[in-house]
Scaffold this active site. Structure first.
Site, PDB file in Angstrom:
ATOM      1  N   ASN A  35       0.868  -1.183   0.000  1.00 12.61           N
ATOM      2  CA  ASN A  35       0.000   0.000   0.000  1.00 12.61           C
ATOM      3  C   ASN A  35       0.903   1.230   0.000  1.00 12.61           C
ATOM      4  OD1 ASN A  35       0.643   0.515   2.833  1.00 12.61           O
ATOM      5  ND2 ASN A  35      -0.646  -1.274   3.222  1.00 12.61           N
ATOM      6  N   GLY A  43      -2.241  -9.725   4.160  1.00 10.15           N
ATOM      7  CA  GLY A  43      -2.095 -10.449   2.905  1.00 10.15           C
ATOM      8  C   GLY A  43      -0.653 -10.711   2.523  1.00 10.15           C
ATOM      9  N   ASP A  45       1.600  -8.699   1.480  1.00  4.74           N
ATOM     10  CA  ASP A  45       2.488  -7.662   2.028  1.00  4.74           C
ATOM     11  C   ASP A  45       3.023  -8.094   3.398  1.00  4.74           C
ATOM     12  OD1 ASP A  45       3.738  -5.229   2.370  1.00  4.74           O
ATOM     13  OD2 ASP A  45       1.906  -4.044   2.563  1.00  4.74           O
ATOM     14  N   SER A 132      -3.969  -6.627  -6.123  1.00  2.22           N
ATOM     15  CA  SER A 132      -5.291  -5.987  -5.914  1.00  2.22           C
ATOM     16  C   SER A 132      -6.475  -6.937  -5.720  1.00  2.22           C
ATOM     17  CB  SER A 132      -5.653  -5.023  -7.066  1.00  2.22           C
ATOM     18  OG  SER A 132      -4.944  -3.800  -6.950  1.00  2.22           O
ATOM     19  N   TYR A 136      -7.995  -5.475  -1.610  1.00  3.33           N
ATOM     20  CA  TYR A 136      -8.366  -4.375  -2.509  1.00  3.33           C
ATOM     21  C   TYR A 136      -9.553  -4.712  -3.419  1.00  3.33           C
ATOM     22  CZ  TYR A 136      -4.523  -1.224  -1.191  1.00  3.33           C
ATOM     23  OH  TYR A 136      -3.687  -0.363  -0.502  1.00  3.33           O
TER      24      TYR A 136
HETATM   25  P1  ADP Z   1      -4.232  -6.373  -2.297  1.00  6.04           P
HETATM   26  O1  ADP Z   1      -4.294  -5.452  -1.117  1.00  6.04           O
HETATM   27  O2  ADP Z   1      -3.412  -5.811  -3.451  1.00  6.04           O
HETATM   28  O3  ADP Z   1      -5.576  -6.870  -2.710  1.00  6.04           O
HETATM   29  P2  ADP Z   1      -3.645  -8.893  -0.881  1.00  6.04           P
HETATM   30  O4  ADP Z   1      -2.341  -9.273  -0.274  1.00  6.04           O
HETATM   31  O5  ADP Z   1      -4.800  -8.662   0.013  1.00  6.04           O
HETATM   32  O6  ADP Z   1      -3.320  -7.607  -1.808  1.00  6.04           O
HETATM   33  O7  ADP Z   1      -4.044  -9.991  -1.948  1.00  6.04           O
HETATM   34  C1  ADP Z   1      -3.452 -10.143  -3.196  1.00  6.04           C
HETATM   35  C2  ADP Z   1      -3.356 -11.622  -3.538  1.00  6.04           C
HETATM   36  O8  ADP Z   1      -2.209 -12.175  -2.887  1.00  6.04           O
HETATM   37  C3  ADP Z   1      -4.551 -12.475  -3.111  1.00  6.04           C
HETATM   38  O9  ADP Z   1      -4.883 -13.367  -4.182  1.00  6.04           O
HETATM   39  C4  ADP Z   1      -3.987 -13.264  -1.917  1.00  6.04           C
HETATM   40  O10 ADP Z   1      -4.618 -14.523  -1.804  1.00  6.04           O
HETATM   41  C5  ADP Z   1      -2.555 -13.444  -2.370  1.00  6.04           C
HETATM   42  N1  ADP Z   1      -1.588 -13.835  -1.347  1.00  6.04           N
HETATM   43  C6  ADP Z   1      -1.635 -13.714   0.008  1.00  6.04           C
HETATM   44  N2  ADP Z   1      -0.524 -14.234   0.562  1.00  6.04           N
HETATM   45  C7  ADP Z   1       0.262 -14.683  -0.464  1.00  6.04           C
HETATM   46  C8  ADP Z   1       1.530 -15.341  -0.555  1.00  6.04           C
HETATM   47  N3  ADP Z   1       2.250 -15.625   0.524  1.00  6.04           N
HETATM   48  N4  ADP Z   1       1.997 -15.678  -1.806  1.00  6.04           N
HETATM   49  C9  ADP Z   1       1.299 -15.378  -2.918  1.00  6.04           C
HETATM   50  N5  ADP Z   1       0.100 -14.762  -2.893  1.00  6.04           N
HETATM   51  C10 ADP Z   1      -0.410 -14.423  -1.681  1.00  6.04           C
END
Ligand code: ADP
Length: 192
Positions: A35, A43, A45, A132, A136
């Protein structure tokens, strides 16, 4: 180990879809769906900062002190800290607000700016999460179309040093959305 399922070659760069945890990816860089504050979060991040350790956050703080918050659609690079990846490219995807607030252009920009940074830094391998589509709220099938289309367009334009661009997708539903988008794009472009 993530399992390989689908791939095409664009201008000598292999574009691959994997299902798995991006924090375990061996790559010159992984991309973080950050962000604008670059202070970590939930998530992917949160997972990247947890796995990579404090050196990543330290560099993020220096970047924000120097240039302010990272606008949506832009990208910056830090160390990979304790990750297997050497670097982390932090980009900010758009929050989904119904699809008529410039979301597709901003999402495309997040992918394009990350690819540009990787190419300028002479990286040979790069891995993206599904930007996203978590907190998001961007619908996965629409995001997948933008993501795959933007990567193919970027790789088609020049000869970047990238040998491999991977999407590392966490869950099977997201993986299926990207697999569908990749096979549609392959059909439209004739790439295999
Ligand atoms: P945003 O805020 O951009 O939506 P998120 O982290 O909430 O980002 O989600 C983006 C994608 O990353 C989702 O599909 C989530 O399932 C995925 N995600 C979460 N943890 C991991 C990980 N360790 N490796 C790969 N993808 C992940």
């Amino acid at each position: 180990m993530p399992s390989q399922a689908d791939a095409i070659t664009v201008n000598q760069t292999r574009l691959r879809l994997l299902q798995g945890d991006i924090t375990r990816q061996v790559s010159d860089a992984i991309v973080n769906a950050a962000n604008s504050g670059l202070m970590g979060g939930g998530g992917v991040d949160g997972a990247i900062h947890r796995a990579g350790g404090p050196a990543i956050l330290e560099e993020c703080k220096q970047i924000v002190a120097r240039q302010g918050r990272l606008p949506t659609g832009q990208a910056v690079m830090t160390t990979g800290g304790n990750l297997k990846a050497k670097h982390v490219i932090h980009t900010v995807g758009p929050i989904w607000r119904g699809g008529h607030q410039g979301e597709p252009e901003l999402l495309a920009s997040a992918y394009r700016e990350s690819l540009k940074l990787a190419a300028e830094s002479n990286l040979e391998s790069l891995a993206f999460p599904s930007i996203s589509t978590g907190v998001y709220g961007y619908p996965a099938s629409e995001a997948a179309r933008v993501a795959i289309g933007t990567v193919i367009a970027f790789l088609s334009q020049g000869k970047p040093p990238l040998k491999e661009v991977a999407f590392v997708l966490f869950d099977s539903r997201t993986f299926a959305a990207y697999a569908a988008a990749l096979s549609t794009a392959a059909g439209e472009t004739g790439l295999s």
